[in-house]
Design an enzyme around this catalytic site. Sequence first.
Site, PDB file in Angstrom:
ATOM      1  N   SER A  36       0.491  -1.298   0.192  1.00  0.00           N
ATOM      2  CA  SER A  36      -0.052  -0.013   0.364  1.00  0.00           C
ATOM      3  C   SER A  36       1.008   1.643   0.246  1.00  0.00           C
ATOM      4  O   SER A  36       0.377   2.622  -0.229  1.00  0.00           O
ATOM      5  CB  SER A  36      -0.916   0.319   0.990  1.00  0.00           C
ATOM      6  OG  SER A  36      -0.422   0.183   2.549  1.00  0.00           O
ATOM      7  N   LYS A  96     -11.274  -1.388   3.686  1.00  0.00           N
ATOM      8  CA  LYS A  96     -11.241   0.043   2.802  1.00  0.00           C
ATOM      9  C   LYS A  96     -12.307   0.123   1.715  1.00  0.00           C
ATOM     10  O   LYS A  96     -13.115   0.290   1.317  1.00  0.00           O
ATOM     11  CB  LYS A  96      -9.490  -1.144   2.948  1.00  0.00           C
ATOM     12  CG  LYS A  96      -8.511  -0.807   3.819  1.00  0.00           C
ATOM     13  CD  LYS A  96      -7.404  -0.514   3.530  1.00  0.00           C
ATOM     14  CE  LYS A  96      -6.159  -1.262   4.397  1.00  0.00           C
ATOM     15  NZ  LYS A  96      -6.954   0.342   5.876  1.00  0.00           N
ATOM     16  N   HIS A 111      -5.427  -4.485   0.425  1.00  0.00           N
ATOM     17  CA  HIS A 111      -5.444  -3.558   0.160  1.00  0.00           C
ATOM     18  C   HIS A 111      -6.028  -3.758  -1.784  1.00  0.00           C
ATOM     19  O   HIS A 111      -5.357  -3.212  -3.428  1.00  0.00           O
ATOM     20  CB  HIS A 111      -4.342  -2.500  -0.912  1.00  0.00           C
ATOM     21  CG  HIS A 111      -3.425  -1.601   0.534  1.00  0.00           C
ATOM     22  ND1 HIS A 111      -3.614  -0.604   1.173  1.00  0.00           N
ATOM     23  CD2 HIS A 111      -3.416  -2.679   1.410  1.00  0.00           C
ATOM     24  CE1 HIS A 111      -3.901  -0.126   2.336  1.00  0.00           C
ATOM     25  NE2 HIS A 111      -3.595  -1.500   2.991  1.00  0.00           N
TER      26      HIS A 111
END
Length: 409
Positions: free
Chosen positions: A190, A249, A218
């Site tokens: 990330s 996320k 991610h």
Amino acid sequence: MDYRVAFRTALENIRSEGRYRVFADLKRHRGAFPRATWTKADGSESDVVVWCSNDYLGQGQNPVVLDAMHRAIEEAGAGSGGTRNISGTTHYHVELERELADLHGKEAALLFTSGYVSNEATLSTLYKILPGLVVFSDALNHNSMISGIRAGKREQRHVFRHNDLAHLEELLAAADPAAPKLIAFESVYSMDGDIADLPAMVALARKYGAMTYLDEVHAVGMYGPRGAGVAERDGVMDQIDIVEGTLGKAFGVMGGYIAADAVIVDAIRSYADGFIFTTSLPPALAAGAAASIRWLKEHDEVRTAHQERAATLKAKMRAAGLPVMDSVSHIVPVLVGDPVHCKMISDILLEDHGIYVQPINFPTVPRGTERLRFTPSPAHTDAMMDALVAALETLWVRCNVARVGGMAA
Ligand code: PLP
């Protein structure tokens, strides 16, 4: 002893290095992602564009997700009421675990209260289940993985240079052939935005009889035709033994999970302290996450738009001579190389330009590689990008940061 002196000294040490963290007090505008209101220390407010959210696709604002959460609150109330063992397993949790297992093409999935907890709890527990386990860990693995891996003895842990398959093979070849082995790595890293070579990684694992543990935090929601991650995109999902992800996320909510064979999931469920001894996620979070995953499985066009936005921002920044770091993913890191400059640029962007991007300093990244990390979403427009690039161009000169081509030193 005045204990406060020690705390004050600890803070002063961080301040003197320019890495004291100040949180921005933000309130996002529902339905208007990525806009938010920033409340300053003096209580005044101003509107900002958020450029560093890990709600990568804006799913935290998707009406489908919000409706599911509202409905769950109406139906089941606020909290879950306990640990999974003691009345904290609701129908919402069961449905979400089914949704996750289906997403990753695995027999089962297990929820945790965050991605951090899922990594720490699962990796530390694997040592209990596999006596003599030797773990091979990528040097840039997330803190949560490192924390779990540290549960093993020194001789049970090996760190291979980041994405360096030759080094990994060297370590695998030197290990006891009879020892159980696990390779722990991420797909999208990330901070740099680079992506591991998953087919090569699983081939090595097969060659040395190692299990694979892949953090797709991610990548989930964003890669692969149904959003299962890079392993899905690269056609190796079935060769990953344990996949780990977050619901906080790209899925826009909160929570973490692993997905694997039923027997693996059942053993982690039965042995992992970080799963057993904590209250489960509220039903509304589970309902929202399930709705988000389901929706993203069907909306590949969002992933296409996301990649296009990231490519456009990189191109605009490069055209302006800004030092965009090499990233093959949706993450757009811009190198500053100094913690004080990094913080200064971030502060001025917020104060003077209504642009929020937080500085990324040590220990999140190595010293000397301090950076601004931009995460354009499908909702970031060309006009927003142009305003950002123009502001950065001015600041690069003002803050005396060297630009590509030495235009300003
Ligand atoms: N794994 C990686 C690679 C991460 O970057 C993060 C958080 O940033 C986590 C795990 C933890 O996930 P969560 O934020 O859901 O705790």
